[in-house]
Write a protein that holds these residues in place. Structure first.
Motif, PDB file in Angstrom:
ATOM      1  N   UNK A   1      59.530  43.406  52.543  1.00  0.00           N
ATOM      2  CA  UNK A   1      58.076  43.428  53.004  1.00  0.00           C
ATOM      3  C   UNK A   1      57.310  44.170  52.618  1.00  0.00           C
ATOM      4  N   UNK A   2      57.381  44.899  53.015  1.00  0.00           N
ATOM      5  CA  UNK A   2      56.504  45.578  52.698  1.00  0.00           C
ATOM      6  C   UNK A   2      56.245  45.918  50.875  1.00  0.00           C
ATOM      7  N   UNK A   3      57.001  45.621  50.705  1.00  0.00           N
ATOM      8  CA  UNK A   3      56.954  46.144  49.020  1.00  0.00           C
ATOM      9  C   UNK A   3      56.152  44.714  48.778  1.00  0.00           C
ATOM     10  N   UNK A   4      56.535  43.881  49.095  1.00  0.00           N
ATOM     11  CA  UNK A   4      55.810  42.578  48.641  1.00  0.00           C
ATOM     12  C   UNK A   4      54.054  42.889  48.781  1.00  0.00           C
ATOM     13  N   UNK A   5      53.939  43.457  50.669  1.00  0.00           N
ATOM     14  CA  UNK A   5      51.881  43.505  50.553  1.00  0.00           C
ATOM     15  C   UNK A   5      51.738  44.088  49.681  1.00  0.00           C
ATOM     16  N   UNK A   6      52.025  45.844  49.302  1.00  0.00           N
ATOM     17  CA  UNK A   6      51.734  45.940  48.668  1.00  0.00           C
ATOM     18  C   UNK A   6      51.160  45.389  47.081  1.00  0.00           C
ATOM     19  N   UNK A   7      52.124  44.843  47.292  1.00  0.00           N
ATOM     20  CA  UNK A   7      51.824  44.250  45.767  1.00  0.00           C
ATOM     21  C   UNK A   7      51.386  43.247  45.787  1.00  0.00           C
ATOM     22  N   UNK A   8      50.687  43.067  46.937  1.00  0.00           N
ATOM     23  CA  UNK A   8      49.463  41.927  46.771  1.00  0.00           C
ATOM     24  C   UNK A   8      48.181  42.433  46.366  1.00  0.00           C
ATOM     25  N   UNK A   9      48.080  43.528  48.133  1.00  0.00           N
ATOM     26  CA  UNK A   9      46.770  44.198  47.977  1.00  0.00           C
ATOM     27  C   UNK A   9      46.364  45.297  46.270  1.00  0.00           C
ATOM     28  N   UNK A  10      48.000  45.190  45.521  1.00  0.00           N
ATOM     29  CA  UNK A  10      47.622  45.036  44.440  1.00  0.00           C
ATOM     30  C   UNK A  10      47.126  44.621  43.365  1.00  0.00           C
ATOM     31  N   UNK A  11      47.298  43.503  43.502  1.00  0.00           N
ATOM     32  CA  UNK A  11      46.786  41.987  42.844  1.00  0.00           C
ATOM     33  C   UNK A  11      45.807  41.865  43.244  1.00  0.00           C
ATOM     34  N   UNK A  12      45.145  41.984  44.529  1.00  0.00           N
ATOM     35  CA  UNK A  12      43.551  42.119  45.311  1.00  0.00           C
ATOM     36  C   UNK A  12      42.269  42.797  44.642  1.00  0.00           C
ATOM     37  N   UNK A  13      43.342  44.231  44.241  1.00  0.00           N
ATOM     38  CA  UNK A  13      42.785  45.529  43.436  1.00  0.00           C
ATOM     39  C   UNK A  13      42.514  45.648  41.849  1.00  0.00           C
ATOM     40  N   UNK A  14      43.666  44.378  41.247  1.00  0.00           N
ATOM     41  CA  UNK A  14      43.994  44.744  40.141  1.00  0.00           C
ATOM     42  C   UNK A  14      42.564  43.322  39.266  1.00  0.00           C
ATOM     43  N   UNK A  15      41.748  43.037  39.968  1.00  0.00           N
ATOM     44  CA  UNK A  15      40.471  42.834  38.618  1.00  0.00           C
ATOM     45  C   UNK A  15      39.465  43.431  38.944  1.00  0.00           C
ATOM     46  N   UNK A  16      39.473  44.679  40.456  1.00  0.00           N
ATOM     47  CA  UNK A  16      38.565  45.479  40.423  1.00  0.00           C
ATOM     48  C   UNK A  16      38.586  46.644  39.449  1.00  0.00           C
ATOM     49  N   UNK A  17      39.444  46.265  38.692  1.00  0.00           N
ATOM     50  CA  UNK A  17      39.952  47.793  38.357  1.00  0.00           C
ATOM     51  C   UNK A  17      39.619  47.238  36.960  1.00  0.00           C
ATOM     52  N   UNK A  18      39.784  46.012  36.456  1.00  0.00           N
ATOM     53  CA  UNK A  18      39.810  45.731  34.936  1.00  0.00           C
ATOM     54  C   UNK A  18      38.582  44.816  34.548  1.00  0.00           C
ATOM     55  N   UNK A  19      38.071  44.813  35.229  1.00  0.00           N
ATOM     56  CA  UNK A  19      37.046  43.454  35.266  1.00  0.00           C
ATOM     57  C   UNK A  19      36.392  43.424  34.382  1.00  0.00           C
ATOM     58  N   UNK A  20      35.935  44.886  33.474  1.00  0.00           N
ATOM     59  CA  UNK A  20      36.363  43.797  32.049  1.00  0.00           C
ATOM     60  C   UNK A  20      36.792  43.398  31.144  1.00  0.00           C
ATOM     61  N   UNK A  21      37.975  43.157  31.365  1.00  0.00           N
ATOM     62  CA  UNK A  21      39.429  42.610  30.424  1.00  0.00           C
ATOM     63  C   UNK A  21      38.729  41.410  31.177  1.00  0.00           C
ATOM     64  N   UNK A  22      39.366  41.221  32.361  1.00  0.00           N
ATOM     65  CA  UNK A  22      38.414  39.730  33.525  1.00  0.00           C
ATOM     66  C   UNK A  22      37.141  38.820  32.368  1.00  0.00           C
ATOM     67  N   UNK A  23      36.691  39.850  32.372  1.00  0.00           N
ATOM     68  CA  UNK A  23      35.455  39.096  32.339  1.00  0.00           C
ATOM     69  C   UNK A  23      35.932  38.425  30.807  1.00  0.00           C
ATOM     70  N   UNK A  24      36.251  39.621  30.077  1.00  0.00           N
ATOM     71  CA  UNK A  24      36.236  38.947  28.175  1.00  0.00           C
ATOM     72  C   UNK A  24      37.542  37.684  28.488  1.00  0.00           C
ATOM     73  N   UNK A  25      38.457  37.848  29.238  1.00  0.00           N
ATOM     74  CA  UNK A  25      38.817  36.937  28.788  1.00  0.00           C
ATOM     75  C   UNK A  25      38.670  35.374  29.805  1.00  0.00           C
ATOM     76  N   UNK A  26      37.543  35.633  30.488  1.00  0.00           N
ATOM     77  CA  UNK A  26      37.041  34.660  31.088  1.00  0.00           C
ATOM     78  C   UNK A  26      36.369  33.710  30.042  1.00  0.00           C
ATOM     79  N   UNK A  27      35.457  34.768  29.327  1.00  0.00           N
ATOM     80  CA  UNK A  27      34.286  33.925  28.027  1.00  0.00           C
ATOM     81  C   UNK A  27      35.645  33.489  26.960  1.00  0.00           C
ATOM     82  N   UNK A  28      36.519  34.361  26.742  1.00  0.00           N
ATOM     83  CA  UNK A  28      37.173  33.905  25.448  1.00  0.00           C
ATOM     84  C   UNK A  28      38.384  32.097  26.074  1.00  0.00           C
ATOM     85  N   UNK A  29      38.456  32.622  27.438  1.00  0.00           N
ATOM     86  CA  UNK A  29      39.209  31.144  27.609  1.00  0.00           C
ATOM     87  C   UNK A  29      38.151  30.479  28.727  1.00  0.00           C
ATOM     88  N   UNK A  30      37.114  30.262  28.664  1.00  0.00           N
ATOM     89  CA  UNK A  30      36.169  29.327  29.400  1.00  0.00           C
ATOM     90  C   UNK A  30      36.485  28.109  28.566  1.00  0.00           C
TER      91      UNK A  30
END
Lengths: 360, 421, 305
Positions: A1-30
């Motif tokens: 259960x705990x692990x799941x929570x951690x991974x969820x918060x990781x998931x929430x943080x992921x875009x904050x850390x790698x926002x440039x990749x995300x923006x780029x991906x969005x621009x490529x796929x849009x």
């Protein structure tokens, strides 16, 4: 259960850390998910991407080296003009797209160096006015040397990249013209490469020399940095990047168009975008251009077309369009951003620190 | 994982950019006529809707709307939807290549769009023509008059085939090109006994073209062309320049250009320099804006304008249904721009109705074959180049602060028709 | 080009140079006190022109005799001067003042923003086309000592000369002028201190007032105004201010006259399309040899940038 929570918060943080990749991906796929992006709006978003590229060049001069440049659009126009001269069917040269881009970027860079060398003695406002004057001279030469530039009608049509190349029976040139996704991806790739390039330059010895010359010209001189050479290199690189963006722009439009588009207004708009984004900051420049030009050439036409439909259903004539208040809206946006974020939306750390220091 | 190409990931900055991207992608969903409905047809126009040309493009749009209203937005089994696109940008206040190219691409990629009405400026047409040509989309211009757009051999080398990369034609204009207006204006001047002319243009595609054709015809007729000069359409005034015009002592000063490229200012400076020469201007100046800028009182009886087709007054303003309706709706008499917008839209609607299906090629062919008997400016059709077959030019003069019809010139001999109503 | 037409071109150049100089003084004063290129100044001038157009169209429905005409125009110039002055002060207080401590390029963006807003106001006010200034005189030229003098040009001089004279007195003879000049001579930091606040207000008012007067002169000279004229004249006036040495008031006026003369003569010699090019080419070449302008001091504060 705990692990799941951690991974969820990781998931929430992921875009904050790698926002440039995300923006780029969005621009490529849009374009694949949003048909409208591939349509006319794709054309407009392509222009925003191209202007982003040009603004990165300006950022090298204004942001890194601290030289106020009010004529960037003229280099943008020069790049486009040389591409057009080398490729239009009316001229005998008609070399291919890639060599033409190479030649025109080199020539634009050379012109940048030529303008830079006599004006390096000038400081601040004087340099700004000289670059402004250069921009106006180039615009008028564009208009008046009709045999070379085509005057107000511009040079065109410029054959799209890949014209005449057939891949399994499909004319690539035709694809480039009819489907705006091709240019969208081309400018996205160019923008990506230029971002990488500027990023590498900024971290290199040359980049540090730019900043040294901006901040402590005397100290820079004592450790053997030649301010003249360093400034000249910034001039050249800015011109080359703007020229590259100009090449892309005219190729995507198909003609150099009206030279008045390369005048003072365009230069100033790009400069404003760089400053509201944050001087010396690459993401800042990109955000600044996206907001300012995105607002002017993407959002306003879209809102107008939407309002037209609503009003068209209610009345015969559309009474109000955002278009007639464009200038004021852009102006107010500039004033408000500067009022509340005088260092820009995403200032580079160094610039923000400098500002903090000067406040104390 | 720290990426290499941006410095300092900045969470607040990220949110800003991310939100913009999300908003855009969601927002764009509702853009354009994307939902494919079998009986909807889109009609777009691409005109400069901000800045100096707004007044003119407003009139064109009114004409288009009137034509659509006339058929109650129905073309056969289709419902017509009209979209008024803008090809200008705030910072410049005039048409931009980017805007025009984007409009053309949008029209091409929207499968409901069956016709593209535009552009106002010949320069802008050069941008969109190749794009629309690839897609076989019918393009009807209510205002382009540069000869090179359609006529082989008269424009730049390679024109007009460079605008037709697919090898087929898709471009029609409902206004006669400058090779009618320019030379006929020269003939008119010759008939009036003018021998020394000074030719001025605004350096634009249209102004330069019509002025050169005028000057050529003047030389053919044996008149003296004292000089042919281009002005800077952004200058505030032309006092110094008018001095050199005066010292050449012309009988007639010809201006090729429009009210938005300083025609009015030039006329005013000529008058205030006490020039005795009569002034002849091309149809771009035949507008209220020109008179307002020039000060109509000073031009009384000495400023003439040519315009293609029969002029509105001559075509019995009061009798035509169009004029009644237009006046009812907008309160003024339609200008030439409005009439051409109306004719362009009517041509398009008729072609769509005739074809009855969403086949762009068939619509283009039907439009090329159309013959208009009840046109506002007379009978006309479309020739093989996509030009109107209208062969008349009317000359108007400034009287009581308005352009009043004077006479009709035609290529069929220099036939003078009785102009008085 | 013979002597008579050369003199005529010089006359045109001097009249247009005169009001360009007045506008350039506005740029130079503001730069001298707050160290800012006030890009919106040209558009403030344009709005002054709109106001004077409204006043003149209201008061002069028909051409009038020269004396009445002069009086009405002087009245319009005063009104539009006051209007522009107040507007300039408001712009400064609401937009630029919060940015006094901001990085140097941020207020520049604000000036451009203000310029866009004002241009849009002008567009809505007088519309997108050229608007004619009313005819003020019955006869447009008159022989004075055998030389034909255009009444309009004469009127332009009547409007321009008194303000220049007053400005000279103000700067040279009064305490206010001395403190203004001392501010301009020391540093920008002085202007940031609270005590200099009033001086800054006064500077903006004077620069706006001169701009408003110049707008009437420009309207009378060009005979039409439009919403983009501020942009065009602004470019020329900035050039004039820099050519004269930015921060120097006499430099701005001399620079204005030079720009006006270059413009008029290049139009006559090279044709109307080369005016802008000649002005800017002269500027670039001149600055390459004398980077501080005509009257500028060689240690410009631009170096602090």
């Amino acid at each position: 259960m705990k692990i799941q929570c951690a991974s969820l918060s990781d998931l929430m943080k992921w875009p904050n850390k790698n926002w440039e990749i995300l923006v780029f991906l969005v621009l490529v796929l849009a374009p694949w998910f949003q048909p409208a992006l591939a349509g006319g709006l794709g054309g407009q978003i392509t222009s925003v991407l191209i202007i982003c590229t040009a603004a990165l060049g300006l950022n090298v001069m204004v942001g890194f080296t601290g030289l106020l440049h009010l004529g960037i659009a003229s280099f943008f126009g020069l790049g486009g003009l040389f591409l057009a001269i080398l490729t239009v069917p009316m001229n005998p040269l008609e070399i291919g797209f890639l060599p033409a881009v190479f030649v025109s970027v080199s020539v634009t860079a050379a012109i940048g160096t030529l303008l830079g060398s006599p004006t390096l003695r000038l400081r601040g406002e004087y340099l700004a006015i000289v670059t402004l004057g250069f921009g106006e001279v180039v615009r008028v030469l564009f208009l008046n040397l009709e045999n070379v530039t085509g005057g107000t009608q511009g040079l065109g049509p410029i054959p799209p990249p890949g014209s005449g190349i057939f891949v399994s029976g499909i004319d690539l040139g035709r694809e480039f013209v009819v489907d705006s996704r091709w240019f969208y991806y081309l400018s996205l790739i160019v923008l990506f490469v230029v971002v990488l390039l500027v990023r590498i330059l900024e971290k290199s010895a040359l980049g540090r020399a730019w900043i040294a010359v901006r901040e402590e010209p005397l100290a820079a001189a004592t450790i053997g940095i030649s301010a003249t050479k360093v400034r000249l290199s910034a001039f050249t690189i800015a011109a080359a990047i703007a020229g590259l963006a100009g090449c892309l722009s005219v190729a995507s439009i198909g003609t150099t168009g009206d030279p008045n588009a390369f005048g003072f207004n365009r230069s100033v708009a790009i400069l404003c975008a760089v400053i509201i984004g944050g001087l010396g900051s690459i993401p800042g420049t990109l955000v600044g251009v996206t907001i300012l030009f995105g607002f002017d050439i993407v959002v306003i036409p879209w809102v107008d077309s939407w309002m037209q439909r609503i009003q068209g259903q209610l009345f015969d004539v559309s009474f109000f369009t955002l278009g007639s208040w464009r200038l004021a809206l852009v102006g107010i946006a500039l004033i408000v951003v500067m009022r509340f974020r005088p260092v820009g939306l995403i200032p580079s750390r160094r610039f923000a620190a400098e500002f903090q220091e000067s406040q104390q | 994982m720290r990426s290499i190409w941006f410095c300092q990931p900045n969470p607040s900055a990220f949110r800003l950019l991310w939100n913009i991207v999300v908003c855009l992608t969601i927002g764009l969903n509702s853009f354009g006529c994307q939902k494919i409905e079998s009986n909807r047809v889109c009609l777009v126009s691409s005109l400069p809707r901000t800045g100096v040309s707004k007044q003119l493009s407003d009139e064109v749009v009114r004409g288009i709307r009137l034509a659509i209203d006339e058929v109650k937005a129905k073309a056969g089994r289709f419902t017509l939807e009209y979209r008024d696109l803008d090809n200008s940008a705030a910072a410049s206040g005039r048409w931009t290549s980017e805007g025009e190219a984007a409009n053309a691409r949008m029209a091409v990629e929207d499968s409901d769009v069956m016709a593209y009405i535009g552009t106002l400026n010949s320069g802008a047409a050069r941008v969109s023509m190749p794009i629309l040509n690839y897609a076989d989309l019918l393009m009807v211009s209510p205002a382009n008059t540069a000869v090179g757009l359609t006529k082989p051999g008269l424009g730049l080398p390679g024109e007009p085939n460079v605008y037709r990369p697919s090898g087929r034609l898709n471009y029609i204009r409902v206004v006669p090109a400058d090779d009618l207006q320019g030379p006929l204006a020269a003939d008119w001047a010759f008939e009036r006994g003018v021998r020394r002319v000074f030719v001025i243009d605004d350096a634009g595609v249209y102004g330069r073209g019509v002025a050169s054709l005028f000057a050529d015809r003047c030389r053919e007729q044996g008149m003296t062309v004292l000089d042919h000069v281009s002005i800077d359409p952004q200058a505030a005034e032309f006092k110094s320049f008018v001095g050199s015009v005066m010292s050449a002592d012309p009988d007639l000063v010809y201006f090729g250009g429009s009210a938005r490229t300083k025609g009015g200012q030039l006329a005013r400076d000529l008058v205030s320099a006490e020039s005795e020469a009569i002034l002849l201007v091309s149809d771009g100046c035949r507008t209220e804006a020109f008179l307002e800028a020039a000060g109509a009182a000073s031009l009384e009886g000495r400023c003439f304008a040519t315009s293609a087709g029969l002029s509105p007054q001559q075509a019995d303003c009061e009798e035509k249904l169009l004029f009644l309706r237009y006046r009812q709706k907008y309160g003024t008499c339609p200008s030439n721009a409005a009439i051409h917008g109306y004719e362009a839209a009517r041509l398009v609607i008729r072609a769509i109705t005739d074809v009855g299906q969403k086949d762009r090629r068939a619509i283009v062919e039907s439009a090329f074959a159309s013959q208009v008997d009840d046109g506002v400016l007379g009978q006309w059709g479309i020739d093989a180049n996509g030009d109107t077959t209208l062969q008349e030019v009317s000359v108007s003069v400034v009287r009581d602060g308005k352009f009043v019809h004077e006479e009709v010139m035609s290529t069929a001999g220099i036939g003078k028709k009785d102009g008085s109503r | 080009m013979d002597v008579a037409s050369f003199l005529e071109q010089c006359g045109i150049g001097i009249t247009s140079g005169g009001f360009l100089g007045l506008i350039a003084v506005g740029y130079t004063l503001v730069y001298g006190t707050v160290g800012l290129i006030h890009f919106a100044h040209g558009d403030v001038v344009m709005l002054g022109g709109c106001l004077s157009l409204a006043i003149l169209s209201f008061l002069v429905p028909l051409p009038v005799d020269p004396l009445t005409g002069c009086l009405i125009v002087v009245l319009a110039a005063t009104c539009s001067g006051l209007f522009c002055g107040c507007m300039n002060v408001c712009i400064d207080q609401f937009v630029y003042r919060p940015l006094r401590n901001a990085p140097p390029l941020s207020p520049l963006v604000s000036t451009i923003g203000v310029s866009f807003v004002l241009m849009n106001v002008g567009l809505v006010w007088i519309g997108p086309t050229d608007r004619a200034f009313p005819e003020i005189f019955l006869e447009s030229t008159r022989l004075i000592g055998g030389v034909p003098v255009a009444m309009a040009d004469f009127l332009v001089l009547v409007i321009i000369v008194p303000p220049v004279f007053c400005l000279y007195i103000l700067l040279r003879q009064t305490r206010f002028g001395r403190s203004l000049r001392s501010i301009a001579a020391i540093t920008r930091a002085t202007a940031r201190s609270g005590e200099a606040g009033k001086l800054v207000i006064a500077t903006f008012f004077i620069s706006g007032f001169l701009g408003g007067v110049a707008s009437v002169a420009a309207g009378v000279h060009a005979t039409t105004i439009n919403y983009q004229m501020g942009h065009q004249m602004g470019l020329y006036a900035i050039t004039a201010a820099v050519l004269g040495g930015i921060g120097s008031v006499p430099g701005a006026i001399v620079g204005g006259l030079i720009v006006g003369l270059i413009r008029a003569i290049s139009v006559a010699l090279l044709g109307p399309r080369w005016a802008i090019t000649s002005v800017f080419l002269v500027l670039i070449i001149f600055l390459a040899f004398r980077p501080q302008g005509i009257f500028g001091k060689s240690k410009t504060r631009g170096g602090q940038r």
